[in-house]
Design a protein around this motif. Sequence first.
Motif, PDB file in Angstrom:
ATOM      1  N   LYS A   1      37.920  30.200  43.371  1.00 17.18           N
ATOM      2  CA  LYS A   1      36.498  30.381  43.124  1.00 17.18           C
ATOM      3  C   LYS A   1      35.688  30.012  44.367  1.00 17.18           C
ATOM      4  O   LYS A   1      36.066  29.113  45.113  1.00 17.18           O
ATOM      5  CB  LYS A   1      36.044  29.503  41.953  1.00 17.18           C
ATOM      6  CG  LYS A   1      36.750  29.796  40.640  1.00 17.18           C
ATOM      7  CD  LYS A   1      36.278  28.846  39.548  1.00 17.18           C
ATOM      8  CE  LYS A   1      36.987  29.133  38.235  1.00 17.18           C
ATOM      9  NZ  LYS A   1      36.555  28.190  37.152  1.00 17.18           N
TER      10      LYS A   1
ATOM     11  N   THR B   1      40.147  35.356  40.518  1.00 22.11           N
ATOM     12  CA  THR B   1      39.218  35.270  41.650  1.00 22.11           C
ATOM     13  C   THR B   1      37.792  35.454  41.155  1.00 22.11           C
ATOM     14  O   THR B   1      37.478  36.446  40.490  1.00 22.11           O
ATOM     15  CB  THR B   1      39.541  36.331  42.706  1.00 22.11           C
ATOM     16  OG1 THR B   1      40.890  36.168  43.153  1.00 22.11           O
ATOM     17  CG2 THR B   1      38.595  36.223  43.889  1.00 22.11           C
ATOM     18  N   GLN B   2      36.917  34.504  41.485  1.00 21.82           N
ATOM     19  CA  GLN B   2      35.514  34.559  41.080  1.00 21.82           C
ATOM     20  C   GLN B   2      34.623  34.174  42.251  1.00 21.82           C
ATOM     21  O   GLN B   2      34.913  33.241  42.985  1.00 21.82           O
ATOM     22  CB  GLN B   2      35.249  33.597  39.916  1.00 21.82           C
ATOM     23  CG  GLN B   2      36.005  33.924  38.643  1.00 21.82           C
ATOM     24  CD  GLN B   2      35.685  32.935  37.538  1.00 21.82           C
ATOM     25  OE1 GLN B   2      34.552  32.479  37.392  1.00 21.82           O
ATOM     26  NE2 GLN B   2      36.685  32.592  36.751  1.00 21.82           N
ATOM     27  N   ASN B   3      33.540  34.918  42.377  1.00 21.94           N
ATOM     28  CA  ASN B   3      32.522  34.632  43.396  1.00 21.94           C
ATOM     29  C   ASN B   3      33.125  34.686  44.801  1.00 21.94           C
ATOM     30  O   ASN B   3      33.201  33.677  45.511  1.00 21.94           O
ATOM     31  CB  ASN B   3      31.852  33.275  43.155  1.00 21.94           C
ATOM     32  CG  ASN B   3      30.627  33.071  44.049  1.00 21.94           C
ATOM     33  OD1 ASN B   3      30.054  34.036  44.556  1.00 21.94           O
ATOM     34  ND2 ASN B   3      30.239  31.826  44.247  1.00 21.94           N
TER      35      ASN B   3
ATOM     36  N   TYR C   1      41.443  38.521  34.961  1.00 19.29           N
ATOM     37  CA  TYR C   1      39.974  38.439  35.018  1.00 19.29           C
ATOM     38  C   TYR C   1      39.537  38.236  36.469  1.00 19.29           C
ATOM     39  O   TYR C   1      39.934  37.270  37.116  1.00 19.29           O
ATOM     40  CB  TYR C   1      39.464  37.291  34.146  1.00 19.29           C
ATOM     41  CG  TYR C   1      39.770  37.473  32.685  1.00 19.29           C
ATOM     42  CD1 TYR C   1      38.901  38.178  31.858  1.00 19.29           C
ATOM     43  CD2 TYR C   1      40.944  36.955  32.130  1.00 19.29           C
ATOM     44  CE1 TYR C   1      39.193  38.362  30.512  1.00 19.29           C
ATOM     45  CE2 TYR C   1      41.233  37.133  30.787  1.00 19.29           C
ATOM     46  CZ  TYR C   1      40.355  37.833  29.986  1.00 19.29           C
ATOM     47  OH  TYR C   1      40.643  38.023  28.652  1.00 19.29           O
ATOM     48  N   VAL C   2      38.719  39.169  36.937  1.00 15.51           N
ATOM     49  CA  VAL C   2      38.144  39.092  38.274  1.00 15.51           C
ATOM     50  C   VAL C   2      36.663  39.420  38.156  1.00 15.51           C
ATOM     51  O   VAL C   2      36.283  40.381  37.483  1.00 15.51           O
ATOM     52  CB  VAL C   2      38.829  40.087  39.243  1.00 15.51           C
ATOM     53  CG1 VAL C   2      38.057  40.190  40.552  1.00 15.51           C
ATOM     54  CG2 VAL C   2      40.268  39.670  39.504  1.00 15.51           C
ATOM     55  N   SER C   3      35.801  38.634  38.826  1.00 17.38           N
ATOM     56  CA  SER C   3      34.360  38.902  38.729  1.00 17.38           C
ATOM     57  C   SER C   3      33.627  38.343  39.944  1.00 17.38           C
ATOM     58  O   SER C   3      34.109  37.424  40.606  1.00 17.38           O
ATOM     59  CB  SER C   3      33.783  38.286  37.454  1.00 17.38           C
ATOM     60  OG  SER C   3      33.874  36.867  37.486  1.00 17.38           O
ATOM     61  N   GLY C   4      32.466  38.936  40.197  1.00 17.22           N
ATOM     62  CA  GLY C   4      31.612  38.435  41.264  1.00 17.22           C
ATOM     63  C   GLY C   4      32.163  38.707  42.654  1.00 17.22           C
ATOM     64  O   GLY C   4      32.170  37.828  43.503  1.00 17.22           O
TER      65      GLY C   4
END
Length: 432
Positions: A252, A274-276, A303-306
């Motif tokens: 993150k 992986t986030q942000n 789940y991957v976002s940002g």
Amino acid sequence: MARCCGLLTIFICVLLMLSLCQANLSSYVDDGYGHEDGSFESDSLLKLNNDDVLTLKSSGETTSASSTVSVASFGAKGDGKTDDTQAFEKAWKKACSTNGVTNFLVPKGKSYLLTSTQFKGPCKSLRNFQILGSLSASTKRSDYKDKYHWLILEDVNNLSIDGGSTGVINGNGKIWWQNSCKIDKSKPCTTAPTALTLYNLRNLNMKNLRVRDAQQIQVSIENCNNVDVNNVVVSAPGDSPNTDGIHITNTKNIRVSKSDIGTGDDCISIEDGTQNLQISDLTCGPGHGISIGSLGDDNSKAYVSGIYVDGAKFSESDNGVRIKTYQGGSGTAKNIKFQNIQMKNVKNPIIIDQNYCDKDKCEDQESAVQVKNVVYKNISGTSATDVAITFNCSEKYPCQGIVLENVNIKGGNASCKNANVKNQGTVSPKCS
């Protein structure tokens, strides 16, 4: 009377001694020392040793100089032939256990031969890992007690890894590539070590590092939080198998900036958790571009976002910006933006593939990782194939919220399947 004269003489001597002490004290202060304990009071940089390690001292403060632990002090030869692994491990143990701000130093001008090496924390006050020389991997595969890692750094917080202008990590991967099943079909498919693994680190700053010719993945960032990667150059031949430049998973708050990656696989691969992530001023090629995925393999959740890419150049790469997911997986890849990107002769400049498969036999499955809220803005250049934009999305879980804004890629058409696409500004080619 004689006794009085004797006392007067002693008194005069004492006065003379006090005057001399006062003069010496004045000279002592004029030399830049402002305290009786001898602490230095200056705006200058204080050189600690002959290895060009500098510590800034601010005016008027009483601070103790940071200590430096050099691998040379523990017997590392740096001749490129002698195995320096034990010397590095001993030096690391000392640096990790030392109180006060500590620097771990690999001196410049030498090449240190290493087998599998673990740099493990937690550490008391280690703040700097300075790689000013070259770390060179053993070319004997039998030397690797850990088949998955060559160099691994783990469980250390608030650390800076700095290669200066001279530091190199060289995986000497040719012997591993030659024995890869992707190069020689008669060979069994086996795992090769990752050159540099950064595991379970918090507040990491990695800069000015050169990584080349990894055995497999070049740099893997795993289970970390708050990571800043700046001015990193990663290189390997375009046909070297599985040599992802920077691999990111379960991490993150990460920034990758001002970096140049040319390799045989993804320049940057972005995996589950992986986030942000912010990527800026990236140069990629050769390689497989920036890849989110593959996600959902073996019916797993991902789940991957940002993910925010702002400023990238792709040249002669297999892909530009890619999202790839396996059938049968679940989860989401969402809130993704690619903008201010240039493509030069890229085979697949923009691609989403929810039906990705790298197995000999692939079966149709109903579930898929949901891809949604993806923006492509200010992207231009040329395609090396007839298809410049590909959206190959799932029938049951179509791609949602796809926006193309000011996209102009010449030389190819668009192939769009099961994708909800909105065009804004000038868009070419368009989904029909």
